[in-house]
Design a protein around this motif. Structure first.
Motif: not given
Length: 183
Positions: A10-11, A17-19, A56-57, A64-65
Motif C-alpha cells: 500500500q505504501s 501515485g505521487g511519483i 489505486l482505482g 491525481a489527474y
C-alpha cells in the motif's frame, strides 16, 4: 508477515501515485521548451497516470489527474499544453476502462470519438475566444472551416491511435512492469 507485506504494498502504491503525478507534471512543464511537445507532452503526461487506475482505482486516478491539472495551471507557462492535458488526454486513461465496458464495439468507438470531439471544441473555444488576440481570431475566421475540418479529421485519427497506445501501455504495465514493482 502478510500484514506487513500488505502495508508495504500500500505504501508503494501511494508512493507510485505521487511519483507518477510528479512525472506527469514534469512532462507538461517540459512541453513548453519544445514546440513539437505541445501535443506530445500532454500525451506522455497522461500515460504516466495509467498505472494509477490499476493500483489505486478510477476515483484516485481522477484525483491525481485533478491535482496535476491544478498544479499545471499555476506552473506551466504554455497554457495550450495545459488545456490539451486538461480537456483531451489527462482524464482519458481513467475513463477508458468504463468506456471499454460498452459491449458493442462500434458504439464504443462512437462514444470515444464523441468524447474527443466535444473536448476538442471546448479546448479550441477557450484557446480562440479566451486566450487569443482579436487579430488572430479574425485571421482564423477567414480560413477556419477548412482548417478546422482538416484538424478535426487528423485529430480523430490521432485519437484512435492514442487509444491503442493507452491500451498497449496498460497491457505492458499490468503484465511486465507491475510484477517488478509489487513482489
Amino acid at each position: 508477515m502478510a500484514g506487513g507485506s500488505g502495508k508495504s504494498n500500500q505504501s508503494k502504491r501511494v508512493a507510485l501515485g505521487g511519483i507518477l503525478s510528479a512525472l506527469a507534471l514534469l512532462f507538461l512543464l517540459g512541453a513548453g521548451f519544445l514546440p513539437i511537445a505541445t501535443f506530445s507532452g500532454p500525451i506522455f503526461a497522461s500515460l504516466c497516470l495509467i498505472p494509477l487506475v490499476a493500483e489505486l482505482g478510477v476515483k484516485t486516478s481522477l484525483l491525481a489527474y485533478a491535482g496535476v491539472c491544478l498544479l499545471s495551471l499555476f506552473l506551466v507557462p504554455d497554457k495550450e499544453v495545459v488545456l490539451f492535458f486538461l480537456f483531451l488526454t489527462g482524464y482519458y486513461p481513467s475513463l477508458r476502462p468504463q468506456i471499454q465496458r460498452i459491449p458493442y464495439k462500434p458504439l464504443r468507438v462512437i462514444c470515444k470519438l464523441g468524447l474527443f470531439n466535444v473536448a476538442v471544441f471546448v479546448t479550441y473555444a477557450i484557446l480562440l475566444f479566451v486566450l487569443t488576440s482579436p487579430v488572430l481570431q479574425a485571421e482564423l475566421a477567414e480560413r477556419a472551416p477548412w482548417f478546422f475540418a482538416g484538424l478535426l479529421l487528423i485529430g480523430n485519427l490521432t485519437f484512435l491511435l492514442y487509444d491503442v497506445l493507452v491500451e498497449k501501455i496498460q497491457i505492458i504495465y499490468l503484465y511486465r512492469i507491475r510484477k517488478n514493482i509489487f513482489r
